[in-house]
Scaffold this motif. Structure first.
Motif, PDB file in Angstrom:
ATOM      1  N   THR A   5      40.632  27.819  38.668  1.00 44.96           N
ATOM      2  CA  THR A   5      41.337  28.189  37.440  1.00 44.96           C
ATOM      3  C   THR A   5      40.841  27.389  36.228  1.00 44.96           C
ATOM      4  OG1 THR A   5      43.094  26.590  37.750  1.00 44.96           O
ATOM      5  CG2 THR A   5      43.463  28.795  38.665  1.00 44.96           C
ATOM      6  N   PHE A  49      45.666  39.000  44.356  1.00 40.67           N
ATOM      7  CA  PHE A  49      44.903  39.025  43.100  1.00 40.67           C
ATOM      8  C   PHE A  49      44.548  40.437  42.638  1.00 40.67           C
ATOM      9  CE2 PHE A  49      44.103  34.846  44.964  1.00 40.67           C
ATOM     10  CZ  PHE A  49      44.393  34.020  43.884  1.00 40.67           C
ATOM     11  N   ARG A  64      22.702  29.148  44.702  1.00 41.40           N
ATOM     12  CA  ARG A  64      22.560  29.798  46.000  1.00 41.40           C
ATOM     13  C   ARG A  64      21.405  29.133  46.732  1.00 41.40           C
ATOM     14  NH1 ARG A  64      26.859  31.468  44.622  1.00 41.40           N
ATOM     15  NH2 ARG A  64      27.569  33.635  44.545  1.00 41.40           N
ATOM     16  N   GLU A 108      45.914  36.925  31.807  1.00 41.61           N
ATOM     17  CA  GLU A 108      46.341  35.712  31.084  1.00 41.61           C
ATOM     18  C   GLU A 108      45.837  35.755  29.641  1.00 41.61           C
ATOM     19  OE1 GLU A 108      45.262  32.139  33.231  1.00 41.61           O
ATOM     20  OE2 GLU A 108      46.348  32.766  35.012  1.00 41.61           O
TER      21      GLU A 108
HETATM   22  C1  HEM Z   1      42.828  32.834  37.083  1.00 42.29           C
HETATM   23  C2  HEM Z   1      41.670  32.296  37.048  1.00 42.29           C
HETATM   24  C3  HEM Z   1      40.638  32.377  38.144  1.00 42.29           C
HETATM   25  C4  HEM Z   1      40.755  32.250  39.515  1.00 42.29           C
HETATM   26  C5  HEM Z   1      42.010  32.055  40.321  1.00 42.29           C
HETATM   27  C6  HEM Z   1      39.413  32.373  40.068  1.00 42.29           C
HETATM   28  C7  HEM Z   1      39.087  32.298  41.411  1.00 42.29           C
HETATM   29  C8  HEM Z   1      37.826  32.490  41.946  1.00 42.29           C
HETATM   30  C9  HEM Z   1      37.491  32.398  43.350  1.00 42.29           C
HETATM   31  C10 HEM Z   1      38.451  32.039  44.466  1.00 42.29           C
HETATM   32  C11 HEM Z   1      36.178  32.693  43.486  1.00 42.29           C
HETATM   33  C12 HEM Z   1      35.368  32.803  44.797  1.00 42.29           C
HETATM   34  C13 HEM Z   1      35.308  34.266  45.158  1.00 42.29           C
HETATM   35  C14 HEM Z   1      34.513  34.561  46.393  1.00 42.29           C
HETATM   36  O1  HEM Z   1      33.659  33.753  46.768  1.00 42.29           O
HETATM   37  O2  HEM Z   1      34.739  35.618  47.000  1.00 42.29           O
HETATM   38  C15 HEM Z   1      35.659  32.905  42.162  1.00 42.29           C
HETATM   39  C16 HEM Z   1      34.362  33.152  41.914  1.00 42.29           C
HETATM   40  C17 HEM Z   1      33.873  33.074  40.652  1.00 42.29           C
HETATM   41  N1  HEM Z   1      34.592  33.011  39.476  1.00 42.29           N
HETATM   42 FE1  HEM Z   1      36.569  32.912  39.255  1.00 42.29          FE
HETATM   43  N2  HEM Z   1      38.532  32.547  39.039  1.00 42.29           N
HETATM   44  C18 HEM Z   1      39.248  32.567  37.855  1.00 42.29           C
HETATM   45  C19 HEM Z   1      38.784  32.763  36.617  1.00 42.29           C
HETATM   46  C20 HEM Z   1      37.456  32.847  36.340  1.00 42.29           C
HETATM   47  C21 HEM Z   1      36.909  32.955  35.013  1.00 42.29           C
HETATM   48  C22 HEM Z   1      37.689  33.076  33.721  1.00 42.29           C
HETATM   49  C23 HEM Z   1      35.543  32.931  35.162  1.00 42.29           C
HETATM   50  C24 HEM Z   1      34.479  32.939  34.114  1.00 42.29           C
HETATM   51  C25 HEM Z   1      34.644  33.302  32.908  1.00 42.29           C
HETATM   52  C26 HEM Z   1      35.245  32.869  36.567  1.00 42.29           C
HETATM   53  C27 HEM Z   1      33.981  32.863  37.107  1.00 42.29           C
HETATM   54  C28 HEM Z   1      33.692  32.943  38.444  1.00 42.29           C
HETATM   55  C29 HEM Z   1      32.347  32.973  38.975  1.00 42.29           C
HETATM   56  C30 HEM Z   1      31.060  32.889  38.176  1.00 42.29           C
HETATM   57  C31 HEM Z   1      32.462  33.056  40.363  1.00 42.29           C
HETATM   58  C32 HEM Z   1      31.314  33.094  41.390  1.00 42.29           C
HETATM   59  C33 HEM Z   1      31.136  31.713  41.991  1.00 42.29           C
HETATM   60  C34 HEM Z   1      30.020  31.736  42.995  1.00 42.29           C
HETATM   61  O3  HEM Z   1      30.206  32.297  44.074  1.00 42.29           O
HETATM   62  O4  HEM Z   1      28.967  31.195  42.687  1.00 42.29           O
HETATM   63  N3  HEM Z   1      36.422  32.806  37.248  1.00 42.29           N
HETATM   64  N4  HEM Z   1      36.690  32.793  41.238  1.00 42.29           N
END
Ligand code: HEM
Length: 423
Positions: A264, A137, A314, A381
Motif C-alpha cells: 500500500t 480486491f 525479475r 481511493e
Molecule cells: C491499495 C493499494 C495497493 C495494494 C493493496 C497493492 C497490492 C499489490 C500486490 C499484493 C501485488 C502482487 C500481485 C501479484 O504478485 O500477483 C502488487 C503488485 C504490484 N503493484 Fe500493487 N498494490 C496497491 C497499489 C499499487 C499502486 C498505486 C501501484 C503503482 C502505481 C502499484 C504497483 C504495483 C506493481 C508495479 C506490482 C507488480 C510487482 C511485481 O510483481 O514486480 N500497486 N500490488
C-alpha cells in the motif's frame, strides 16, 4: 488548487525531460557524475533530488538494454522501453519473481519472502495464492468498501481541515491507505494507529516490514486469534485457506499480511502524487472540477505521471534475447516503470500531464500474471479522495518545500505540506 512558490528541490523538476542536446554524447557513459551514466540509477540521491527522467530518456534511445556490472548490488540488466518491459512482465515462465522483485544488496541474499508471498511466487503456486486473496480486491468487494473508504477519507480530511496546515503524506494519504488495508485484513480499529506508526518507522528506515519486530509479533498474535475464531476478513481466509491442499504456514500468513501492507506504500504515493500533480497543474484541477466525468481518465493519468513503483525485478529462467542482447539464465532484469510511462513511442507528448489523455497505455500497475491485485482499490481511493477534495475543500496551497524519498524502489514525496481552506 492554487500553489505557492516551489522549493529548490522541486525546481529541478524530475518530470521534465532534460535538454536532449545535453544527452546525446555516448562518451558520457564513462563519466560517472554525468546525466548519462546508467550507474546513477541505483543512487537514491538521483531519485530524491536529481533527474532520473533525463537519464531514462537517454537510455531509451542509446542503451535500452543495458548491463550493469556487480557493485554492492548484484549485476543486472536495465530495461527502459515500454515494449520490452511489457514483454518481460507478460512472460512469467521466462522471468521469475521467486528470488525477489526488488534490487537488494548482494550481501543480503534473496528476499526472505521468496516463494512464500503472493508477489514472490511463480506459477502454479502464485495462481492458487492469488485466488485465495482475489475476492477481497475484485470490483464487487471494492464497491462494498466504498462506504468505509469514504468515511475514512472524511475523517482524515476533517482533521486536516481543523489543523489548517497539514502534511498530505502523513495526515491524509498515509492514514487513509493504511486504514483501508487494515479494514480488509481485519485489524481492529483500535490497533490502526500503532500499525501506522510501526509501518512508517519501517518505511522511513527503508527496511522491509519483516525487519520490524512489533509488526511480526502483532500479526502472529492476530493470526492465533483467527485460527481459534475465524471471522469474515482476509486474515481468516489466509489462515484457513489451502494451497496444493495444504494450509499456509504461520510464516506464510504473516509474510503475506506484511506484503499487502507494504504494497500500500504505492497506493499512498499515488494519492500524494495526485495531489502534487494537481497543485502543479491547476488548470487540470479546474477542468476536473468542471467535469467530474473526467475522473476515470484523471486517475489513469495520475497513475502514469506518478509511476510510484520505480522498478520491478525479475530473474531469467532461460537464455533470452532482447534487442539483440543475450540474457543468460539466472540474470537479473530491472524494469524501470516511470521510464516506460514516458516512452515517446507509446505516449504523445509524454511529459505533459493531461487528464484527457487517450489512449493511456501506462503500466504503472505492472502487467501479466503479477498485475497489481490492489489496482481497483487504489483507483477507488484516488476517486474518493479527489472527489472529497473537490466537494469539501475550497483551496489547497502548498505550505512548504516538498521533500522526495531517497529510494530506488518507490518514488514520490516523503513530505508535502499544504494549507487547506474549507469549502
Ligand atoms: C491499495 C493499494 C495497493 C495494494 C493493496 C497493492 C497490492 C499489490 C500486490 C499484493 C501485488 C502482487 C500481485 C501479484 O504478485 O500477483 C502488487 C503488485 C504490484 N503493484 Fe500493487 N498494490 C496497491 C497499489 C499499487 C499502486 C498505486 C501501484 C503503482 C502505481 C502499484 C504497483 C504495483 C506493481 C508495479 C506490482 C507488480 C510487482 C511485481 O510483481 O514486480 N500497486 N500490488
Amino acid at each position: 488548487m492554487t500553489t505557492t512558490a516551489l522549493s529548490p528541490a522541486v525546481l529541478t523538476d524530475p518530470t521534465e525531460p532534460t535538454d536532449p542536446a545535453r544527452l546525446t554524447a555516448p562518451d558520457r557513459l564513462t563519466a560517472p557524475d554525468r546525466l548519462t551514466d546508467p550507474a546513477r540509477l541505483t543512487d537514491p540521491e538521483l531519485h530524491a533530488t536529481g533527474d532520473p527522467h533525463g537519464l531514462w530518456a537517454w537510455m531509451r534511445t542509446h542503451a535500452p538494454v543495458h548491463r550493469h556490472p556487480a557493485t554492492d548490488l548484484p549485476a543486472f540488466w536495465s530495461l527502459t522501453r515500454h515494449e520490452d518491459i511489457r514483454e518481460v512482465y507478460r512472460d512469467a515462465a521466462a522471468f521469475s519473481s521467486r528470488h525477489g522483485v526488488l534490487l537488494r544488496k548482494a550481501a543480503l541474499g534473496d528476499d526472505p519472502g521468496g516463494g512464500l508471498t503472493l508477489a514472490l511466487t511463480d506459477a502454479p503456486r502464485h495462481k492458487q495464492l492469488r485466488s485465495l486473496m482475489a475476492d477481497w480486491f475484485n470490483t464487487r468487494a471494492v464497491r462494498g468498501l466504498e462506504g468505509p473508504v469514504r468515511a475514512a477519507t472524511r475523517t482524515v480530511l476533517g482533521r486536516a481541515l481543523e489543523q489548517g496546515t497539514c502534511d498530505v503524506v502523513h495526515d491524509i494519504a498515509g492514514r487513509l491507505s493504511l486504514s483501508v488495508i487494515c479494514h480488509i485484513l481485519g485489524v481492529p480499529e483500535r490497533d490502526h494507529e500503532a500499525l501506522y506508526r510501526w509501518t512508517n518507522e519501517a518505511f522511513e528506515a527503508h527496511t522491509s516490514l519483516v525487519a520490524h519486530p512489533r509488526i511480526v509479533e502483532y500479526f502472529e498474535e492476530l493470526l492465533l486469534q483467527r485460527m481459534e475464531r475465524p471471522t469474515g476478513d482476509l486474515l481468516s481466509a489466509l489462515v484457513n485457506g489451502t494451497v496444493d491442499g495444504e494450509l499456509l504456514t504461520e510464516e506464510e500468513v504473516v509474510l503475506n499480511c506484511e506484503n499487502l501492507i507494504g504494497a500500500t506504500e504505492n497506493g499512498r504515493l499515488a494519492l500524494i502524487g495526485g495531489v502534487q500533480a494537481f497543485l502543479e497543474h491547476p488548470d487540470q484541477w479546474q477542468r476536473l472540477s468542471e467535469d467530474r466525468g473526467l475522473m476515470p481518465g484523471a486517475i489513469e493519468e495520475v497513475l502514469r505521471w506518478t509511476s510510484s513503483a520505480t522498478h520491478s525485478m525479475r530473474v531469467a529462467t532461460r537464455p533470452y534475447e532482447i534487442r539483440g542482447r543475450q540474457l543468460a539464465a539466472g540474470d537479473r532484469v530491472v524494469l524501470w516503470l516511470p521510464s516506460a510511462n514516458r516512452d515517446e513511442e507509446v505516449f504523445a507528448d509524454p511529459y505533459r500531464f493531461d487528464i484527457t489523455r487517450s489512449p493511456n497505455r501506462h503500466i504503472a500497475l505492472a502487467a501479466g500474471e503479477h498485475f497489481c491485485i490492489g489496482s481497483t482499490l487504489a483507483r477507488a481511493e484516488m476517486r474518493v479522495l479527489f472527489s472529497e477534495l473537490l466537494d469539501g475543500v475550497r483551496g489547497i496551497e502548498q505550505a512548504g518545500p516538498v521533500r522526495r524519498l531517497h529510494s530506488i524502489h518507490v518514488n514520490g514525496a516523503e513530505s508535502l505540506p499544504v494549507r487547506l481552506t474549507p469549502a
